[in-house]
Design an enzyme around this catalytic site. Structure first.
Site, PDB file in Angstrom:
ATOM      1  N   ASP A 137      18.775 -12.628  38.422  1.00 48.03           N
ATOM      2  CA  ASP A 137      19.762 -13.626  38.399  1.00 48.03           C
ATOM      3  C   ASP A 137      20.074 -13.741  39.893  1.00 48.03           C
ATOM      4  O   ASP A 137      19.949 -12.927  40.615  1.00 48.03           O
ATOM      5  CB  ASP A 137      21.059 -12.684  37.570  1.00 48.03           C
ATOM      6  N   HIS A 149      19.295 -16.647  26.941  1.00 48.74           N
ATOM      7  CA  HIS A 149      19.076 -15.375  27.623  1.00 48.74           C
ATOM      8  C   HIS A 149      19.830 -14.353  27.460  1.00 48.74           C
ATOM      9  O   HIS A 149      20.885 -14.160  27.154  1.00 48.74           O
ATOM     10  CB  HIS A 149      19.334 -15.992  29.178  1.00 48.74           C
ATOM     11  N   LEU A 150      19.204 -13.205  27.753  1.00 40.16           N
ATOM     12  CA  LEU A 150      19.731 -11.969  27.637  1.00 40.16           C
ATOM     13  C   LEU A 150      19.983 -11.333  28.807  1.00 40.16           C
ATOM     14  O   LEU A 150      18.869 -11.628  30.038  1.00 40.16           O
ATOM     15  CB  LEU A 150      18.728 -10.705  26.912  1.00 40.16           C
TER      16      LEU A 150
HETATM   17  P1  AMP Z   1      25.573 -17.398  31.246  1.00 42.15           P
HETATM   18  O1  AMP Z   1      26.877 -17.436  32.044  1.00 42.15           O
HETATM   19  O2  AMP Z   1      25.348 -16.140  30.400  1.00 42.15           O
HETATM   20  O3  AMP Z   1      24.917 -18.819  30.698  1.00 42.15           O
HETATM   21  O4  AMP Z   1      24.368 -16.843  32.441  1.00 42.15           O
HETATM   22  C1  AMP Z   1      23.668 -17.869  33.378  1.00 42.15           C
HETATM   23  C2  AMP Z   1      23.328 -16.899  34.579  1.00 42.15           C
HETATM   24  O5  AMP Z   1      22.162 -17.689  34.979  1.00 42.15           O
HETATM   25  C3  AMP Z   1      24.370 -16.497  35.497  1.00 42.15           C
HETATM   26  O6  AMP Z   1      24.346 -15.210  35.692  1.00 42.15           O
HETATM   27  C4  AMP Z   1      23.701 -17.164  36.524  1.00 42.15           C
HETATM   28  O7  AMP Z   1      24.191 -16.582  37.843  1.00 42.15           O
HETATM   29  C5  AMP Z   1      22.389 -17.416  36.397  1.00 42.15           C
HETATM   30  N1  AMP Z   1      21.537 -18.281  37.000  1.00 42.15           N
HETATM   31  C6  AMP Z   1      21.792 -19.581  37.223  1.00 42.15           C
HETATM   32  N2  AMP Z   1      20.831 -20.390  37.927  1.00 42.15           N
HETATM   33  C7  AMP Z   1      19.893 -19.418  38.207  1.00 42.15           C
HETATM   34  C8  AMP Z   1      18.874 -19.602  39.025  1.00 42.15           C
HETATM   35  N3  AMP Z   1      18.234 -20.700  39.336  1.00 42.15           N
HETATM   36  N4  AMP Z   1      17.991 -18.384  39.003  1.00 42.15           N
HETATM   37  C9  AMP Z   1      18.480 -17.197  38.491  1.00 42.15           C
HETATM   38  N5  AMP Z   1      19.707 -17.208  37.945  1.00 42.15           N
HETATM   39  C10 AMP Z   1      20.418 -18.302  37.832  1.00 42.15           C
END
Ligand code: AMP
Length: 117
Positions: A33, A103-104
């Site tokens: 993440d 996503h998990l």
């Molecule tokens: P959610 O809030 O459950 O939809 O989680 C989305 C997650 O994606 C968050 O924890 C973000 O920090 C992560 N995220 C967003 N963009 C990226 C990226 N380019 N690479 C890695 N993680 C990301």
């Protein structure tokens, strides 16, 4: 097989933008993440663009199982077995979902609290 979809995670699957990939199979990708909430914070995603668990169908049953097994494998590789860890998936607005590609979150390396905020 479908690869990606129209989200930032779709772009990571297609390798259009970089990510710290820690595990990959034909169906699943795992990467760190970008904004970790714990010492270990890895996202496990299907390469098929399913928006969330709520959008999964019977056709995705095996894929959902593969995601959970990938989460367990990543946790093992990250050294989380002894102290434990958390696997969570956020769904929709109240769930706190911000990226609409299933996503998990595998989160570990510190004591978790319950209930989550
Ligand atoms: P959610 O809030 O459950 O939809 O989680 C989305 C997650 O994606 C968050 O924890 C973000 O920090 C992560 N995220 C967003 N963009 C990226 C990226 N380019 N690479 C890695 N993680 C990301």
């Amino acid at each position: 097989m479908a690869h990606g979809g129209d989200t930032i995670f779709g772009r990571i699957i297609r390798k259009e933008i970089p990510a710290q990939i820690v595990y990959e199979t034909e169906d699943v990708l795992a990467f760190r993440d970008i904004s970790p909430v714990a010492p270990v914070h890895v996202l496990i995603i299907p390469k098929k663009p399913v928006a969330s668990v709520a959008h999964a169908t019977e056709e995705d049953a095996q894929l959902l199982g593969k995601l959970m097994l990938a989460a367990a494998e990543v946790a093992r590789r990250e050294g989380l077995l002894e102290n434990g860890y958390r696997v969570v998936t956020n769904i929709g607005s109240d769930g706190g979902q911000t990226v609409f590609h299933l996503h998990l979150h595998v989160i570990g390396g510190r004591q978790m609290e319950w209930p989550p905020g």
